[in-house]
Design an enzyme around this catalytic site. Structure first.
Site, PDB file in Angstrom:
ATOM      1  N   CYS A  12      31.350 -79.075  30.438  1.00 25.53           N
ATOM      2  CA  CYS A  12      31.335 -80.558  30.572  1.00 25.53           C
ATOM      3  C   CYS A  12      30.150 -81.029  30.808  1.00 25.53           C
ATOM      4  O   CYS A  12      29.159 -80.127  31.421  1.00 25.53           O
ATOM      5  CB  CYS A  12      32.261 -80.920  31.833  1.00 25.53           C
ATOM      6  SG  CYS A  12      31.760 -80.279  33.270  1.00 25.53           S
ATOM      7  N   HIS A  39      32.096 -71.767  38.653  1.00 29.88           N
ATOM      8  CA  HIS A  39      33.041 -70.510  38.762  1.00 29.88           C
ATOM      9  C   HIS A  39      33.132 -69.669  37.428  1.00 29.88           C
ATOM     10  O   HIS A  39      34.043 -69.698  36.854  1.00 29.88           O
ATOM     11  CB  HIS A  39      34.303 -70.985  39.115  1.00 29.88           C
ATOM     12  CG  HIS A  39      34.466 -71.690  40.324  1.00 29.88           C
ATOM     13  ND1 HIS A  39      33.840 -71.266  41.559  1.00 29.88           N
ATOM     14  CD2 HIS A  39      35.007 -72.838  40.651  1.00 29.88           C
ATOM     15  CE1 HIS A  39      33.986 -72.140  42.525  1.00 29.88           C
ATOM     16  NE2 HIS A  39      34.829 -73.001  41.780  1.00 29.88           N
ATOM     17  N   HIS A  71      30.704 -79.810  42.551  1.00 32.67           N
ATOM     18  CA  HIS A  71      31.707 -80.237  43.515  1.00 32.67           C
ATOM     19  C   HIS A  71      31.593 -81.143  44.455  1.00 32.67           C
ATOM     20  O   HIS A  71      32.483 -81.608  44.710  1.00 32.67           O
ATOM     21  CB  HIS A  71      32.588 -78.941  43.833  1.00 32.67           C
ATOM     22  CG  HIS A  71      32.798 -78.062  42.665  1.00 32.67           C
ATOM     23  ND1 HIS A  71      33.564 -78.252  41.531  1.00 32.67           N
ATOM     24  CD2 HIS A  71      32.575 -76.588  42.743  1.00 32.67           C
ATOM     25  CE1 HIS A  71      33.757 -77.092  41.161  1.00 32.67           C
ATOM     26  NE2 HIS A  71      33.135 -75.918  41.541  1.00 32.67           N
ATOM     27  N   GLU A 123      35.924 -79.003  46.093  1.00 33.73           N
ATOM     28  CA  GLU A 123      35.840 -80.457  46.125  1.00 33.73           C
ATOM     29  C   GLU A 123      36.787 -81.346  46.912  1.00 33.73           C
ATOM     30  O   GLU A 123      36.445 -82.225  47.499  1.00 33.73           O
ATOM     31  CB  GLU A 123      36.262 -80.915  44.365  1.00 33.73           C
ATOM     32  CG  GLU A 123      36.083 -82.345  44.041  1.00 33.73           C
ATOM     33  CD  GLU A 123      36.528 -82.680  42.695  1.00 33.73           C
ATOM     34  OE1 GLU A 123      36.586 -81.576  41.711  1.00 33.73           O
ATOM     35  OE2 GLU A 123      37.427 -83.748  42.610  1.00 33.73           O
ATOM     36  N   THR A 158      39.310 -84.083  40.709  1.00 32.03           N
ATOM     37  CA  THR A 158      38.721 -84.200  39.293  1.00 32.03           C
ATOM     38  C   THR A 158      39.464 -83.290  38.137  1.00 32.03           C
ATOM     39  O   THR A 158      39.830 -83.826  37.194  1.00 32.03           O
ATOM     40  CB  THR A 158      37.416 -84.369  39.086  1.00 32.03           C
ATOM     41  OG1 THR A 158      37.172 -83.124  39.527  1.00 32.03           O
ATOM     42  CG2 THR A 158      36.738 -85.557  39.869  1.00 32.03           C
ATOM     43  N   CYS A 188      38.768 -86.541  35.762  1.00 34.19           N
ATOM     44  CA  CYS A 188      37.673 -86.926  35.173  1.00 34.19           C
ATOM     45  C   CYS A 188      38.259 -86.817  33.373  1.00 34.19           C
ATOM     46  O   CYS A 188      39.133 -86.064  33.110  1.00 34.19           O
ATOM     47  CB  CYS A 188      36.408 -85.883  35.532  1.00 34.19           C
ATOM     48  SG  CYS A 188      36.864 -84.300  34.657  1.00 34.19           S
ATOM     49  N   SER A 216      38.092 -69.963  37.858  1.00 29.62           N
ATOM     50  CA  SER A 216      37.786 -71.256  37.318  1.00 29.62           C
ATOM     51  C   SER A 216      39.303 -72.189  37.451  1.00 29.62           C
ATOM     52  O   SER A 216      40.003 -71.682  36.771  1.00 29.62           O
ATOM     53  CB  SER A 216      37.243 -71.205  36.123  1.00 29.62           C
ATOM     54  OG  SER A 216      37.601 -72.876  35.550  1.00 29.62           O
ATOM     55  N   SER A 260      33.683 -74.742  32.805  1.00 30.64           N
ATOM     56  CA  SER A 260      32.678 -73.912  33.388  1.00 30.64           C
ATOM     57  C   SER A 260      32.558 -72.693  32.528  1.00 30.64           C
ATOM     58  O   SER A 260      31.488 -71.756  32.797  1.00 30.64           O
ATOM     59  CB  SER A 260      33.206 -73.440  34.805  1.00 30.64           C
ATOM     60  OG  SER A 260      34.235 -72.783  34.637  1.00 30.64           O
TER      61      SER A 260
HETATM   62  S1  SF4 Z   1      34.167 -83.736  37.641  1.00 32.14           S
HETATM   63 FE1  SF4 Z   1      33.834 -81.668  37.390  1.00 32.14          FE
HETATM   64  S2  SF4 Z   1      34.938 -80.764  35.509  1.00 32.14           S
HETATM   65 FE2  SF4 Z   1      34.720 -83.131  35.319  1.00 32.14          FE
HETATM   66  S3  SF4 Z   1      32.819 -83.662  34.369  1.00 32.14           S
HETATM   67 FE3  SF4 Z   1      32.313 -83.429  36.363  1.00 32.14          FE
HETATM   68  S4  SF4 Z   1      31.782 -81.559  36.758  1.00 32.14           S
HETATM   69 FE4  SF4 Z   1      32.704 -81.538  35.012  1.00 32.14          FE
END
Ligand code: SF4
Length: 304
Positions: A12, A39, A71, A123, A158, A188, A216, A260
């Site tokens: 991401c 991770h 995180h 997180e 997220t 997210c 992960s 990841s």
């Molecule tokens: S919250 Fe985590 S999984 Fe979502 S875009 Fe951001 S880094 Fe990536």
């Protein structure tokens, strides 16, 4: 064999930016990531070679500069690090910052904070540390253990599957019909995209390969999601873990990966599968057993 990639998969923007930031800072001098930046063992090794050390405890850090991972961290933790004399760089994903802001806002409105997520995930710890006494839930029994309050403000880790989050919020509403329940959807968009694409992929596949590190969380969630729609799901960290006997001639093979998982890992797995598919076409026509031939080829090429 036909191979299909999920319409959304792999790294991401949050992870990509965090890794880029870490390498940029490492080029300017020694820096330590507080916890695993990603991770994924291969990415961590690459970062190590670029000069980014990883330590889980600030007490073990020997550099002046430290990096907070994508995180995020609590304000309390950031203040502690500053007091201890560290120069802190935040690689926190903006969507994690958004989750912190949402929880702060709900608490300001007088609502009791509830986080849907894994209690021990970095997180979630970051979110919870600024709101002592908050509830962290991941199952129906966790919701059932919450004590009555006038109102609840709910956010989510997220990377949680949004269907699970919504189901737990619905249970909270049923359990406390006289309380106000305000839910801010902080799952997210990249996680939602990968989850939705994984469902679509798994429904259309005979077998699914999910690529990602064993630690992960979002990769494990993708495995769980795919397993609800496809009976043959395999989680691998690298192409070397693939086994020819998992596949049969004519299979529709779906490929997806966690946020990841670096692109090269996904590409290597796809290349391995394409070699299997090629055997499928070449050998199936001769009436031979595709899996056995592919196994021989994979062994010859060192792909296993
Ligand atoms: S919250 Fe985590 S999984 Fe979502 S875009 Fe951001 S880094 Fe990536």
């Amino acid at each position: 064999m036909k191979i299909q990639r999920a319409s959304h998969l792999g790294w991401c923007f949050g992870v990509r930016d965090a890794v880029g930031l870490a390498k940029t800072h490492a080029a300017q001098g020694p820096i330590t990531s507080l916890g695993e930046l990603v991770h994924n063992a291969a990415v961590l090794e690459d970062l190590r070679q670029h000069g980014v050390m990883t330590r889980h405890d600030a007490g073990d850090v020997s550099t002046r500069r430290v990096l907070v991972t994508a995180h995020g961290a609590s304000r309390r933790r950031l203040e502690e690090l500053a007091r201890a004399g560290f120069e802190v760089t935040e690689a926190t994903c903006p969507l994690v910052h958004r989750a912190h802001a949402a929880l702060d806002d709900l608490v300001r409105r007088g609502l009791h904070p509830v986080i849907v997520g894994l209690r021990d995930h970095v997180e979630v710890r970051g979110l919870a540390e600024d709101h002592p006494g908050c509830d962290i839930v991941l199952s129906e029994s966790d919701v059932d253990a919450i004590v009555p309050r006038g109102g609840f403000g709910v956010v989510a880790q997220t990377t949680q599957p949004v269907a699970r989050v919504r189901a737990l919020v619905a249970r909270l509403v049923v359990r406390f019909p006289d309380s106000q329940v305000v839910f801010r959807d902080t799952v997210c968009q990249p996680t939602k995209d990968r989850q939705n694409a994984a469902v679509e992929l798994a429904r259309a596949s005979d077998v699914v390969v999910v690529v990602g590190g064993s630690k992960s969380n979002n990769t494990r969630e993708l495995v769980a999601t795919c397993s609800r729609h496809c009976t043959r799901v395999h989680h691998v960290d690298a192409a070397a873990e693939l086994r020819p006997e998992w596949f049969s001639a004519g299979d529709r093979v779906g490929l997806t990966a966690g946020t990841s998982t670096p692109d090269e890992r996904v590409d290597a797995v796809e290349e391995w599968l394409q070699r299997m598919a090629k055997d499928d076409v070449e050998i199936h026509g001769n009436g031979e057993h595709a899996g056995a031939a592919a196994a021989a080829r994979a062994t010859d090429s060192g792909a296993r």
